[in-house]
Design a protein around this motif. Structure first.
Motif, PDB file in Angstrom:
ATOM      1  N   GLN A 153       0.851  -1.248   0.052  1.00  0.00           N
ATOM      2  CA  GLN A 153      -0.022  -0.040  -0.116  1.00  0.00           C
ATOM      3  C   GLN A 153       1.082   1.320  -0.342  1.00  0.00           C
ATOM      4  O   GLN A 153       0.763   2.313  -0.574  1.00  0.00           O
ATOM      5  N   VAL A 154       1.939   1.204   0.845  1.00  0.00           N
ATOM      6  CA  VAL A 154       2.866   2.661   0.934  1.00  0.00           C
ATOM      7  C   VAL A 154       3.312   2.588  -0.721  1.00  0.00           C
ATOM      8  O   VAL A 154       3.618   3.843  -0.949  1.00  0.00           O
ATOM      9  N   VAL A 155       3.959   1.558  -1.157  1.00  0.00           N
ATOM     10  CA  VAL A 155       4.698   1.735  -2.302  1.00  0.00           C
ATOM     11  C   VAL A 155       3.768   2.072  -3.410  1.00  0.00           C
ATOM     12  O   VAL A 155       4.200   3.035  -4.314  1.00  0.00           O
ATOM     13  N   ALA A 156       2.460   1.969  -3.450  1.00  0.00           N
ATOM     14  CA  ALA A 156       1.506   2.394  -4.564  1.00  0.00           C
ATOM     15  C   ALA A 156       0.769   3.752  -4.096  1.00  0.00           C
ATOM     16  O   ALA A 156      -0.141   4.052  -4.641  1.00  0.00           O
ATOM     17  N   CYS A 157       1.017   4.153  -3.038  1.00  0.00           N
ATOM     18  CA  CYS A 157       0.125   5.106  -2.242  1.00  0.00           C
ATOM     19  C   CYS A 157       0.375   6.523  -3.191  1.00  0.00           C
ATOM     20  O   CYS A 157       1.438   7.079  -3.959  1.00  0.00           O
ATOM     21  N   THR A 158      -0.838   6.911  -3.308  1.00  0.00           N
ATOM     22  CA  THR A 158      -0.912   8.569  -3.949  1.00  0.00           C
ATOM     23  C   THR A 158      -1.801   9.428  -3.257  1.00  0.00           C
ATOM     24  O   THR A 158      -2.529  10.217  -3.686  1.00  0.00           O
ATOM     25  N   ALA A 159      -1.725   9.211  -1.548  1.00  0.00           N
ATOM     26  CA  ALA A 159      -2.730   9.948  -0.784  1.00  0.00           C
ATOM     27  C   ALA A 159      -2.353  11.383  -0.920  1.00  0.00           C
ATOM     28  O   ALA A 159      -3.216  12.384  -0.196  1.00  0.00           O
ATOM     29  N   CYS A 160      -1.193  11.785  -1.050  1.00  0.00           N
ATOM     30  CA  CYS A 160      -0.886  13.442  -0.824  1.00  0.00           C
ATOM     31  C   CYS A 160       0.260  13.477  -2.317  1.00  0.00           C
ATOM     32  O   CYS A 160       0.581  12.622  -3.079  1.00  0.00           O
ATOM     33  N   GLY A 161       0.608  14.608  -2.370  1.00  0.00           N
ATOM     34  CA  GLY A 161       1.358  15.366  -3.661  1.00  0.00           C
ATOM     35  C   GLY A 161       2.864  14.690  -3.725  1.00  0.00           C
ATOM     36  O   GLY A 161       3.489  14.690  -4.533  1.00  0.00           O
ATOM     37  N   LEU A 162       3.113  14.361  -2.284  1.00  0.00           N
ATOM     38  CA  LEU A 162       4.543  13.775  -2.580  1.00  0.00           C
ATOM     39  C   LEU A 162       4.845  12.773  -3.249  1.00  0.00           C
ATOM     40  O   LEU A 162       6.085  12.497  -4.215  1.00  0.00           O
ATOM     41  N   CYS A 163       3.924  11.771  -3.924  1.00  0.00           N
ATOM     42  CA  CYS A 163       3.987  10.626  -4.669  1.00  0.00           C
ATOM     43  C   CYS A 163       4.383  11.202  -6.152  1.00  0.00           C
ATOM     44  O   CYS A 163       5.141  10.261  -7.098  1.00  0.00           O
ATOM     45  N   ASP A 164       4.086  12.519  -6.522  1.00  0.00           N
ATOM     46  CA  ASP A 164       4.493  12.984  -7.834  1.00  0.00           C
ATOM     47  C   ASP A 164       6.080  13.038  -8.171  1.00  0.00           C
ATOM     48  O   ASP A 164       6.664  12.806  -9.117  1.00  0.00           O
ATOM     49  N   GLY A 165       6.593  13.266  -7.031  1.00  0.00           N
ATOM     50  CA  GLY A 165       8.330  13.471  -7.175  1.00  0.00           C
ATOM     51  C   GLY A 165       9.017  12.377  -6.809  1.00  0.00           C
ATOM     52  O   GLY A 165      10.356  12.520  -6.704  1.00  0.00           O
ATOM     53  N   ARG A 166       8.556  11.263  -6.284  1.00  0.00           N
ATOM     54  CA  ARG A 166       9.275  10.239  -5.669  1.00  0.00           C
ATOM     55  C   ARG A 166       9.863   9.317  -6.496  1.00  0.00           C
ATOM     56  O   ARG A 166       9.333   9.188  -7.537  1.00  0.00           O
ATOM     57  N   ARG A 167      11.194   8.855  -6.195  1.00  0.00           N
ATOM     58  CA  ARG A 167      11.368   7.531  -7.149  1.00  0.00           C
ATOM     59  C   ARG A 167      10.907   6.422  -6.321  1.00  0.00           C
ATOM     60  O   ARG A 167      10.564   5.511  -7.030  1.00  0.00           O
ATOM     61  N   HIS A 168      11.182   6.330  -4.947  1.00  0.00           N
ATOM     62  CA  HIS A 168      10.768   5.201  -4.122  1.00  0.00           C
ATOM     63  C   HIS A 168       9.802   5.812  -2.999  1.00  0.00           C
ATOM     64  O   HIS A 168      10.378   6.623  -2.395  1.00  0.00           O
ATOM     65  N   ALA A 169       9.007   5.073  -2.449  1.00  0.00           N
ATOM     66  CA  ALA A 169       8.444   5.165  -1.172  1.00  0.00           C
ATOM     67  C   ALA A 169       9.146   4.394  -0.414  1.00  0.00           C
ATOM     68  O   ALA A 169       9.522   3.252  -0.529  1.00  0.00           O
ATOM     69  N   VAL A 170       9.366   4.885   0.815  1.00  0.00           N
ATOM     70  CA  VAL A 170      10.712   4.070   1.663  1.00  0.00           C
ATOM     71  C   VAL A 170       9.505   3.569   2.890  1.00  0.00           C
ATOM     72  O   VAL A 170       9.025   4.400   3.716  1.00  0.00           O
ATOM     73  N   PHE A 171       9.165   2.385   2.917  1.00  0.00           N
ATOM     74  CA  PHE A 171       8.355   1.864   3.857  1.00  0.00           C
ATOM     75  C   PHE A 171       9.142   1.652   5.051  1.00  0.00           C
ATOM     76  O   PHE A 171       8.493   1.956   6.184  1.00  0.00           O
ATOM     77  N   GLY A 172      10.251   1.087   5.163  1.00  0.00           N
ATOM     78  CA  GLY A 172      11.065   0.871   6.387  1.00  0.00           C
ATOM     79  C   GLY A 172      11.849  -0.408   6.112  1.00  0.00           C
ATOM     80  O   GLY A 172      11.789  -1.211   5.086  1.00  0.00           O
TER      81      GLY A 172
END
Ligand code: URA
Length: 329
Positions: A153-172
């Protein structure tokens, strides 16, 4: 040599259809084309100055103003063929059609009868309008997720604008089950590139600090952040980004059930403890985080490793914080 003088009556206008359209477009048609009486036919006097030549700007073709009906002379020759423009409807065709419609040669009725500016083309209907699936709020989506599902869910998250500029979502990253949960602020550039938390210089210092109390991310510690995507230019996360992301951290805490939480830096401490107190007043004692499941987890606050890199003299205090955390085992 004297020239024939028929100039008392100026000659008929002689402009081609393109010129007339152009004059209309620049608002000069009335000046240049005073309408002849109904009976008059435009004529051209073949010899030189039988009419008043009108001086014109360089770029504009010379035309002759007709005041009244001239002497009957030879019929006007057909207008010169206008230059063609790629993609344009040939003027000859529109001229034929317009003669049928309005009895006047050359100018399409749509232009002749127009009163306002040229009509704009109809906007094209967006062909690729995508119908979005309804969004499930993050807090709802995470409720029953296990750790793997939460990561997805974190990797696919688009809940805020930060997803636009990320290379990777960092889960932990780290040990599961875990003894300590370490919580930082948000991924930096290196973390965004690699998809793992604390992998830059701050991460090396964190690993060294943990090693000093016998802990490692491989065997004892899970490391994550309050915000899972890198804010552009490492700016402070916005309240709406924190609100959108914090259900992930809360679910991580619920699933990992750490013995204690080490919070690094003012931002993470204030967010997790729900306070705006200074880091100086928060560190040096044990706080408690109540989970939705009713558990109470001890929380220790310390300086962020990036701050310690800038202010090495504070490392002594950070060392005390780590010892405080270790003593509570
Ligand atoms: N700083 C943080 O707060 N988190 C990281 O993952 C890296 C740097």
């Amino acid at each position: 040599m004297s020239l024939p003088t028929v100039a008392a009556k100026p000659a008929a206008p002689r402009i081609n259809p393109l010129q007339r359209i152009w004059l209309r477009e620049i608002g000069m048609e009335r000046l240049w084309m005073r309408p002849a009486p109904a009976a008059a036919r435009p004529v051209v006097v073949p010899q030189a100055p039988v009419s008043k030549p009108v001086s014109v700007p360089d770029a504009m073709p010379a035309v002759v103003v007709q005041d009244t009906a001239p002497l009957p002379v030879a019929p006007a020759p057909a207008p010169a063929a206008p230059p063609t423009v790629a993609g344009a409807v040939p003027v000859a065709e529109t001229a034929v059609a317009s003669r049928r419609a309005n009895g006047r040669p050359g100018i399409p009725a749509s232009i002749l009868n127009r009163t306002g500016p040229p009509p704009r083309p109809e906007p094209k209907a967006a062909e690729d309008d995508v119908v979005e699936a309804p969004r499930i709020p993050v807090a709802e989506a995470v409720k029953n997720a296990n750790l793997d599902e939460l990561r997805e869910q974190v990797v696919a998250c688009t809940a805020c604008g930060l997803c636009d500029g990320r290379r990777h979502a960092v889960f932990g990253q780290g040990a599961t089950p875990t003894r300590w949960l370490v919580v930082g602020e948000a991924p930096g550039e290196q973390e965004d590139r690699q998809g793992h938390p604390f992998v830059g210089r701050s991460g090396q210092l964190l690993d060294a600090m943990l090693a000093a109390v016998g802990m490692s991310r491989e065997t004892d510690v899970f490391i994550t952040n309050v915000i899972k995507c890198r804010p552009p230019g490492n700016r402070n996360p916005k309240p709406e980004e924190i609100a959108a992301c914090s259900p992930y951290l809360m679910r991580q805490i619920a699933l990992l059930k750490p013995e204690r939480i080490l919070v690094l830096g003012r931002f993470a401490a204030q967010t997790l403890l729900g306070t705006d107190a200074t880091i100086g007043s928060l560190r040096g004692r044990v706080h408690s985080l109540k989970t939705d499941e009713g558990a109470e987890i001890p929380v220790i606050v310390s300086y962020h490793p990036a701050y310690l890199l800038r202010s090495p003299s504070e490392k002594a205090r950070a060392w005390q914080d780590l010892k405080l955390a270790s003593r509570m085992v």
